[in-house]
Design an enzyme around this catalytic site. Structure first.
Site, PDB file in Angstrom:
ATOM      1  NE  ARG A 196      -2.663   0.100   3.577  1.00 32.49           N
ATOM      2  CZ  ARG A 196      -3.964   0.324   3.679  1.00 32.49           C
ATOM      3  NH1 ARG A 196      -4.808  -0.590   3.268  1.00 32.49           N
ATOM      4  NH2 ARG A 196      -4.419   1.433   4.195  1.00 32.49           N
TER       5      ARG A 196
ATOM      6  NE  ARG B 273       4.559   9.776  -4.816  1.00 31.45           N
ATOM      7  CZ  ARG B 273       3.796  10.114  -3.776  1.00 31.45           C
ATOM      8  NH1 ARG B 273       4.187  11.031  -2.924  1.00 31.45           N
ATOM      9  NH2 ARG B 273       2.628   9.540  -3.600  1.00 31.45           N
TER      10      ARG B 273
ATOM     11  NE  ARG C 136      -1.685  -5.224  16.903  1.00 38.51           N
ATOM     12  CZ  ARG C 136      -1.151  -5.638  18.035  1.00 38.51           C
ATOM     13  NH1 ARG C 136      -1.605  -6.708  18.653  1.00 38.51           N
ATOM     14  NH2 ARG C 136      -0.135  -4.971  18.580  1.00 38.51           N
TER      15      ARG C 136
ATOM     16  NE  ARG D   1      -2.685   6.287  12.811  1.00 38.69           N
ATOM     17  CZ  ARG D   1      -3.221   5.871  11.678  1.00 38.69           C
ATOM     18  NH1 ARG D   1      -2.594   6.056  10.544  1.00 38.69           N
ATOM     19  NH2 ARG D   1      -4.385   5.266  11.657  1.00 38.69           N
TER      20      ARG D   1
ATOM     21  CD  GLU E 183      -4.561   5.814  15.485  1.00 36.51           C
ATOM     22  OE1 GLU E 183      -4.078   4.824  14.916  1.00 36.51           O
ATOM     23  OE2 GLU E 183      -5.253   6.675  14.905  1.00 36.51           O
TER      24      GLU E 183
ATOM     25  CE1 TYR F 189      -5.321  -1.500   6.698  1.00 34.70           C
ATOM     26  CE2 TYR F 189      -3.233  -2.533   6.124  1.00 34.70           C
ATOM     27  CZ  TYR F 189      -3.936  -1.515   6.705  1.00 34.70           C
ATOM     28  OH  TYR F 189      -3.250  -0.477   7.301  1.00 34.70           O
TER      29      TYR F 189
ATOM     30  CG  ASP G  37      -7.127   2.147   1.534  1.00 34.87           C
ATOM     31  OD1 ASP G  37      -6.839   1.840   2.697  1.00 34.87           O
ATOM     32  OD2 ASP G  37      -6.271   2.414   0.663  1.00 34.87           O
TER      33      ASP G  37
HETATM   34  N1  UDP Z   1       3.909   1.636   7.658  1.00 36.11           N
HETATM   35  C1  UDP Z   1       5.203   1.757   8.139  1.00 36.11           C
HETATM   36  N2  UDP Z   1       5.632   2.984   8.560  1.00 36.11           N
HETATM   37  C2  UDP Z   1       4.855   4.087   8.533  1.00 36.11           C
HETATM   38  C3  UDP Z   1       3.535   3.958   8.026  1.00 36.11           C
HETATM   39  C4  UDP Z   1       3.087   2.710   7.599  1.00 36.11           C
HETATM   40  O1  UDP Z   1       5.934   0.789   8.195  1.00 36.11           O
HETATM   41  O2  UDP Z   1       5.298   5.161   8.951  1.00 36.11           O
HETATM   42  C5  UDP Z   1       3.459   0.292   7.211  1.00 36.11           C
HETATM   43  C6  UDP Z   1       2.822  -0.487   8.327  1.00 36.11           C
HETATM   44  O3  UDP Z   1       3.152  -1.855   8.169  1.00 36.11           O
HETATM   45  C7  UDP Z   1       1.354  -0.266   8.110  1.00 36.11           C
HETATM   46  C8  UDP Z   1       1.271  -0.251   6.592  1.00 36.11           C
HETATM   47  O4  UDP Z   1       2.476   0.393   6.202  1.00 36.11           O
HETATM   48  O5  UDP Z   1       0.576  -1.276   8.671  1.00 36.11           O
HETATM   49  C9  UDP Z   1       0.079   0.500   6.041  1.00 36.11           C
HETATM   50  O6  UDP Z   1       0.086   1.824   6.530  1.00 36.11           O
HETATM   51  P1  UDP Z   1      -1.123   2.831   6.375  1.00 36.11           P
HETATM   52  O7  UDP Z   1      -0.676   4.173   6.769  1.00 36.11           O
HETATM   53  O8  UDP Z   1      -1.693   2.644   5.023  1.00 36.11           O
HETATM   54  O9  UDP Z   1      -2.115   2.245   7.492  1.00 36.11           O
HETATM   55  P2  UDP Z   1      -3.550   2.697   8.037  1.00 36.11           P
HETATM   56  O10 UDP Z   1      -3.693   4.167   7.802  1.00 36.11           O
HETATM   57  O11 UDP Z   1      -4.548   1.855   7.310  1.00 36.11           O
HETATM   58  O12 UDP Z   1      -3.484   2.345   9.477  1.00 36.11           O
END
Ligand code: UDP
Length: 368
Positions: free
Chosen positions: A176, A180, A253, A284, A305, A353, A355
């Site tokens: 996901r 870039r 989870r 975060r 969180e 999972y 979006d």
């Molecule tokens: N991820 C990471 N570092 C970051 C943000 C995301 O390793 O700073 C990885 C982590 O495994 C996470 C996945 O990327 O579960 C998807 O992140 P996303 O931000 O898409 O998660 P969501 O917003 O759905 O919680």
């Protein structure tokens, strides 16, 4: 349009007032069907629900930014309520040092001091450790972005998020994340991105306008009566629970949210700050007012969180993509597709999972 059978009160019973259920409800209502929506929580909207705390819209179940490249999906959601443009540019904080996300030229410059795409690519190439066929999240990450980024920005965050070693998780999870070689901090690659004008509650309220909504109603406590009350069921809860765990329990989870009100207008200068080290116990901090540029409040609300192991007493937020769960979920999905008159949809009922834009797309494709 099919006519209501005599002994049924509703054409559709929607179990769960989240995004999938609400989009189906809207479509069914617009087609002239009668719809009842139930939810075990005391509010509609599922995890999109926001709480207004003195002028700050708090995303109660984690931040939601709608993004899609699908014009039809974007036009459909905008026909319900206009979406205000918002570009998500979260930051990563690793032991006090700030890095841009997603992985882009700014990140590479901050990490290695490189300034051109060529230098960045060479650096990553030298750290790929020869992995060509990644079997798990760790291998996928290293083959994509190299060892340094994996250790600094992925490993700690991912292991806190999922409570498992990166080697035990599916490679899909990390696919996901964009990579870039431009100086572009837009987290999403999509063409369209925004947050509904008036917030997600208004959006969901419009979707459910005209439906009979009953809150704090647990489907499983009244299953037989409810199933008999409608011609078709739209089920959005946990798929393993629907089938009485006949193939075993799936793992989920959960998250614990710890919110704090601060008498400041700007705590961290960005909506989302990820803490990618292992020692900080949360993943975060979300500062909600930054999602809404029109926010005039004199205070701010921040939410930390804490991902946690799920049990029956808490909310299942994420399906956990590993080999065991994926195999069991596939068995349930097969059973679900053979069910007559039941539509399974959403993160929990598909155990995927997704979006938000995936959910809307799927809900728009369902044949009513
Ligand atoms: N991820 C990471 N570092 C970051 C943000 C995301 O390793 O700073 C990885 C982590 O495994 C996470 C996945 O990327 O579960 C998807 O992140 P996303 O931000 O898409 O998660 P969501 O917003 O759905 O919680």
């Amino acid at each position: 349009m099919q006519r209501l059978q005599n002994n049924k009160t509703y054409d559709y019973l929607v179990v769960g007032a989240g995004l999938f259920g609400s989009v189906i409800a809207r479509r069914a209502l617009d087609a002239g069907y009668s719809v009842k929506v139930i939810d075990r929580r005391n509010h509609i909207g599922g995890n999109l629900y926001c709480e207004d705390i003195d002028g700050v819209a708090v995303h109660s179940y984690g931040p939601h930014i709608f993004h899609t490249s699908d014009k039809q999906v974007w036009e459909w959601v905008n026909s319900v309520v206009e979406f205000v443009p918002f570009i998500n540019s979260p930051l990563a904080n690793f032991n006090g040092k700030i890095y841009n996300l997603p992985f882009n030229m700014n990140t590479f410059c901050q990490l290695w001091g490189v300034t051109t795409p060529e230098q960045a690519k060479a650096k990553i190439e030298s750290q790929r450790e020869g992995i060509t066929d990644p079997k798990n999240l760790e291998e996928q990450a290293i083959s994509l972005v190299g060892r340094d980024i994996f250790e600094t920005l992925i490993k700690g965050y991912t292991e806190k998020q999922w409570g498992r070693e990166c080697k035990e998780l599916s490679a899909d999870i990390i696919r996901r994340l964009p990579l870039r070689f431009t100086y572009d901090n837009n987290y999403f690659n999509d063409t369209y991105q925004g947050i509904p004008q008036g917030g997600y509650n208004t959006f969901i309220e419009r979707l459910l306008e005209g439906a009979d909504v009953e809150l704090e109603c647990d489907f499983f406590a009244h299953r037989e009566t409810l199933e008999n009350s409608a011609r078709k069921i739209v089920y959005t809860g946990e798929i393993d629970r629907y089938f009485d765990y006949c193939f075993g329990r799936l793992e989920y989870r959960t998250l614990r949210f710890e919110s704090e009100r601060l008498e400041s207008e700007n705590y961290q200068g960005v909506a989302v700050m990820n803490f990618t080290d292992r020692t900080t116990p949360f993943t975060r901090i979300v500062e909600h007012r930054h999602f809404d540029k029109s926010c005039k409040a004199k205070h701010t609300i921040i939410t930390r969180e804490y991902p946690q192991e799920w049990n029956d007493k808490c909310e299942p937020y994420y399906p956990i993509a590993n080999a065991r769960n994926n195999t069991i979920a596939e068995q349930y999905r097969k059973l679900a597709s053979a069910q007559q008159n039941v539509i399974f949809g959403g993160r929990l009922a598909q155990y995927r999972y997704y979006d938000m834009h995936h959910i809307v797309k799927l809900a728009l494709q369902i044949e009513l």
